[in-house]
Design a protein around this motif. Structure first.
Motif, short mmCIF file in Angstrom:
data_model
loop_
_atom_site.label_atom_id
_atom_site.label_comp_id
_atom_site.label_asym_id
_atom_site.label_seq_id
_atom_site.Cartn_x
_atom_site.Cartn_y
_atom_site.Cartn_z
N MET A 1 50.57 51.75 28.91
CA MET A 1 50.07 52.50 30.07
C MET A 1 50.74 53.85 30.23
N LEU A 2 51.88 54.08 29.55
CA LEU A 2 52.64 55.31 29.79
C LEU A 2 51.84 56.58 29.51
N PRO A 3 51.13 56.71 28.38
CA PRO A 3 50.36 57.94 28.16
C PRO A 3 49.30 58.18 29.22
N PHE A 4 48.66 57.10 29.68
CA PHE A 4 47.63 57.26 30.70
C PHE A 4 48.25 57.64 32.04
N THR A 5 49.38 57.01 32.36
CA THR A 5 50.07 57.35 33.60
C THR A 5 50.47 58.82 33.60
N LEU A 6 50.88 59.30 32.45
CA LEU A 6 51.24 60.71 32.32
C LEU A 6 50.02 61.60 32.55
N ARG A 44 43.52 37.44 44.43
CA ARG A 44 43.49 36.11 43.82
C ARG A 44 42.83 36.14 42.45
N ALA A 45 42.60 37.32 41.92
CA ALA A 45 42.03 37.42 40.58
C ALA A 45 43.01 36.84 39.56
N ALA A 46 42.47 36.35 38.46
CA ALA A 46 43.33 35.71 37.45
C ALA A 46 44.37 36.68 36.92
N LEU A 47 43.99 37.94 36.73
CA LEU A 47 44.91 38.93 36.20
C LEU A 47 44.73 40.24 36.98
N PRO A 48 45.29 40.33 38.19
CA PRO A 48 45.10 41.54 39.01
C PRO A 48 45.86 42.72 38.43
N GLU A 263 33.88 50.69 39.91
CA GLU A 263 34.77 50.43 38.77
C GLU A 263 35.49 49.09 38.93
N THR A 264 35.91 48.77 40.16
CA THR A 264 36.62 47.52 40.40
C THR A 264 35.74 46.32 40.07
N VAL A 265 34.51 46.32 40.59
CA VAL A 265 33.63 45.17 40.40
C VAL A 265 33.24 45.01 38.93
N LEU A 266 32.88 46.12 38.28
CA LEU A 266 32.46 46.04 36.88
C LEU A 266 33.63 45.67 35.97
N ASN A 267 34.79 46.26 36.19
CA ASN A 267 35.97 45.91 35.38
C ASN A 267 36.38 44.47 35.59
N LEU A 268 36.32 44.01 36.84
CA LEU A 268 36.68 42.63 37.14
C LEU A 268 35.75 41.66 36.43
N ALA A 269 34.44 41.99 36.41
CA ALA A 269 33.48 41.12 35.73
C ALA A 269 33.77 41.06 34.23
N MET A 306 41.72 47.80 37.09
CA MET A 306 41.66 48.54 35.84
C MET A 306 41.55 47.60 34.65
N ARG A 307 40.41 47.65 33.96
CA ARG A 307 40.19 46.82 32.78
C ARG A 307 41.19 47.15 31.68
N LEU A 308 41.46 48.43 31.47
CA LEU A 308 42.37 48.85 30.41
C LEU A 308 43.74 48.20 30.57
N ARG A 309 44.25 48.21 31.80
CA ARG A 309 45.57 47.63 32.02
C ARG A 309 45.54 46.12 31.86
N ALA A 310 44.47 45.48 32.32
CA ALA A 310 44.36 44.03 32.18
C ALA A 310 44.32 43.63 30.71
N LEU A 311 43.52 44.34 29.92
CA LEU A 311 43.42 44.00 28.49
C LEU A 311 44.73 44.30 27.76
#
Length: 732
Positions: A1-6, A44-48, A263-269, A306-311
């Motif tokens: 995540m560091l490059p994206f955070t930057l 309560r998501a499996a991987l928030p 983005e939240t709903v689609l990434n969560l799905a 964020m799907r990217l962070r979850a994956l």
């Protein structure tokens, strides 16, 4: 995540210059770290997993660009940067409140219904805007130069800066292809920085970047945003400033809430599908809203699921909220420890990472559509493909040229247009006659001959979608047109409407069905509804809207309805009506045993010889003759009533036999078990020919046995021909 955070800090606050770079990076890191921990605690998501997104940061950047026109908010003015940060904070806070309300009101379940072309156009517009925002650092120019000199500033571009950008992009692509499990962006960041430093060392440059002449990020300090970010707005001048910019604050907050929710709903799905879990989108939306409300108090950047962070967490072995918390703390530690490296990071390297991020934001569905690899093109629907591409291009162009507010307004309008167009499409999924697909009832030769030329008068329309006020007129007109078009063939006698694939029937749909029934009755046609029974959902809808009485009885003002569980039964009811109109006895009427197919070609003496070995069996309605899997110990001749061959699990019928027919012969001939159940539809009578009796006939009367086997072969041949014809009709 560091490059994206930057990169998030550069997207949101890059136009403010060096003075805001440090605060922007701090806000980005704070959002990833604190936002990640808070969402892990609230969701309560499996991987928030929470993180800013490139699109939300770009919306913040658009608002900052507007605010910079105010002299009070210039970074060089007294307190200007603090006031600007306060406006960002109050905007993020407001967006969080809106998202929380959206979650509580159940809007999260509706977000998924945004048409794909609109969503694709918006995301492609965001990607183009991110790419355009990196034009200055990619060419070695400053934002101030481009704003001041316009196109003339391009004459001073630096080839070295562009080379660093191209090299960084190439590194991300190569690492991603050769080592897909490696963090490609982080590896590219490290290698690109090392390459620039190596060149500087080789040429003996006095400072990092001096050898190539590229700009560096510059001195940074590990600062932590404080919950006093909104303090500058409390006071007379602050309230006046907030009142002056309330329109931009509210519109930006609404945009952040809408886009963040999407983005939240689609990434969560997507993550739920990957982890085979099921999360509540409304609860997740409310949790993200609460997190953004807290982040707004600190002047941090807004986050989404964020799907990217979850994956990334999944690929690292983490699959729980605890893994996200640990990852957040480690990221904070890496940022603090690696601060000296980040200070000496060339800006073109960051620009290269952002360009690759922009490419990743390009909607893959729209690319497949452009290349002709989508399902619409494979189905030959070129018109739909072109329309989708036009919608994508228009929304993308409006996003880039006129900004997010205009793009959202256009998206809402186009969503409505797409909805209206979908409603105006035909509900008719399939149109055929009973001549093409007859019922599964097996009739006797006389009955079959009577039906052969008359079945074309049974019209069947299979419907799909919702039958409601928006399309009932179109359906009624289409039914009228199709019935008239059939006038060239046999006179239409029945219309079967198959509602099995219809999702809902509203009051207008129910009334239209009643009106259609009356219209067809004046023409001597019967309306039969398939997929509708007195106690299923469509029957309940007709009853609720006054078109059906209790337990399926007609209302006083209506003639009886012809309701059937499926189209097959409805077609059979139409065939029975044709037989009655032809003066033939009803199905189930007893047939003398000597006239049954099995005994064709036997004289009276031979028939009596076989008949003496066949005990008779009376069946009650619903009584089972044999069950799937039973041994094939006998075949049966139906002399009265009706017997259906049914799938044992779904009770779907394969055939229904009329008197005179033989059944159960397959298991007898091949020695295997019964392939389905045989059940009496009404009181029936069968004669049983056991396998032992047939074997005895082979030795005692081989000529009679040969005739019986020949008759069985002819019966099977006729059924095979009928099946082949049905397959040919279906394929055509």
């Amino acid at each position: 995540m560091l490059p994206f955070t930057l990169s998030y800090g550069f997207i949101a606050f890059g136009m403010l210059g060096a003075a805001a770079t440090q605060a922007g990076l701090a806000a980005s890191v704070f959002s990833v770290v604190v936002g990640g921990v808070l969402l892990a605690l609230l969701s309560r998501a499996a991987l928030p997993s929470a993180s800013p997104t490139a699109s939300s940061c770009l919306i913040v950047a658009a608002a900052v660009a507007v605010w910079l026109r105010d002299p009070m908010l210039q970074p060089g003015s007294a307190g200007g940067l603090m006031l600007l940060w306060a406006l960002v904070g109050i905007t993020v806070l407001a967006s969080g409140v809106l998202q929380t309300l959206m979650g509580l009101l159940g809007v999260g379940s509706l977000v998924r219904y945004v048409p794909q072309p609109v969503l694709a156009g918006f995301m492609n517009g965001v990607a183009v805007m991110i790419a355009l925002s990196q034009l200055a650092p990619a060419l070695g120019l400053s934002v101030a130069q481009l704003q001041r000199d316009g196109a003339a500033a391009l004459a001073a571009w630096q080839p070295a800066a562009l080379a660093v950008v191209v090299g960084t992009v190439a590194l991300v692509a190569v690492v991603g292809r050769l080592a897909p499990r490696w963090p490609a962006y982080l590896v590219a960041l490290v290698l690109a920085i090392a390459a620039v430093w190596a060149i500087d060392l080789a040429v003996g440059a006095p400072a990092p970047g001096a050898g190539l002449g590229v700009a560096m990020v510059g001195p940074l300090q590990a600062t932590v945003p404080l919950p006093t970010a909104l303090a500058p707005l409390f006071g007379e001048s602050g309230f006046a400033l907030l009142e002056r910019h309330a329109g931009v604050v509210l519109s930006t907050a609404l945009l952040l809430a809408l886009l963040g929710s999407l983005e939240t709903v689609l990434n969560l799905a997507t993550v739920d599908q990957r982890m085979q879990t099921r999360s509540d989108p409304n609860r997740a939306l409310a949790a993200v809203g609460l997190v953004n409300a807290v982040l707004g108090l600190f002047g941090a950047l807004p986050v989404a699921y964020m799907r990217l962070r979850a994956l990334a967490t999944l690929s690292g072995g983490g699959s729980t909220a605890g893994a996200v918390v640990i990852g957040s703390l480690l990221l904070a530690a890496v940022f603090v420890i690696g601060l000296p490296v980040i200070e000496r990071c060339p800006k073109p390297v960051v620009a290269g990472l952002l360009l690759m991020l922009a490419w990743r934001l390009v909607d893959p569905w729209s690319l497949a559509l452009l290349r002709g690899r989508d399902g619409a093109v494979e189905a030959g629907n070129v018109t739909d493909r072109r329309l989708s591409l036009v919608v994508v291009a228009v929304v993308c162009g409006v996003t880039v040229i006129w900004g997010f507010v205009a793009a959202v307004a256009l998206g809402v309008l186009l969503s409505f247009v797409v909805l209206v167009r979908a409603l105006n499409r035909s509900l008719v999924r399939l149109h055929y006659t009973a001549a093409a697909i007859p019922s599964r009832r097996v009739y006797g030769p006389v009955q079959e001959q009577a039906l052969a030329g008359a079945r074309a008068g049974i019209q069947v329309l299979e419907l799909e979608g919702a039958l409601f006020f928006g399309n009932v007129d179109r359906l009624e007109l289409e039914v009228e047109t199709r019935v008239r078009a059939s006038a060239a063939g046999p006179p239409p006698t029945s219309l079967v409407l198959d509602l099995r694939r219809v999702s809902t029937v509203d009051a207008s749909g129910a009334v239209m069905l009643g009106r259609l029934q009356d219209l067809l009755a004046t023409r001597g046609m019967a309306l039969r509804l398939a997929g509708v029974t007195a106690d299923n959902r469509h029957g309940a809808a007709l009853r609720a809207h006054g078109m059906l009485g209790a337990a399926g009885a007609p209302t006083p003002a209506r003639p009886p309805w012809s309701l059937h569980e499926d189209a097959d039964r409805a077609i059979e009811a139409s065939e029975r009506a044709l037989l009655a109109a032809a003066g033939l006895p009803p199905v189930g009427t007893p047939v003398p045993l000597a006239q049954c197919q099995l005994f064709a070609g036997l004289d009276a003496a031979d028939f009596e010889f076989v008949r003496s070995r066949m005990p008779e069996r009376e069946l009650g309605t619903g009584e089972r003759v044999f069950a799937q899997g039973d041994a094939g110990d006998a075949l049966y001749v139906l002399s009265a009533g009706s017997v259906s061959i049914l799938d044992s699990s779904r009770q779907q019928r394969f055939f229904s036999y009329s008197p005179g027919m033989t059944f159960g012969e397959l298991a007898v001939l091949d020695g295997g078990g019964r392939s389905a159940d045989a059940v009496a539809d009404e009181p029936s009578r069968v004669c049983v020919l056991p396998v032992a009796a047939m074997q005895a006939l082979e030795s005692e009367a081989p000529a009679i046995a040969a005739r019986l086997y020949r008759n069985l072969a002819l019966t099977l041949a006729v059924r095979l021909r009928d099946a082949t014809a049905a397959w040919r009709r279906a394929a055509g």
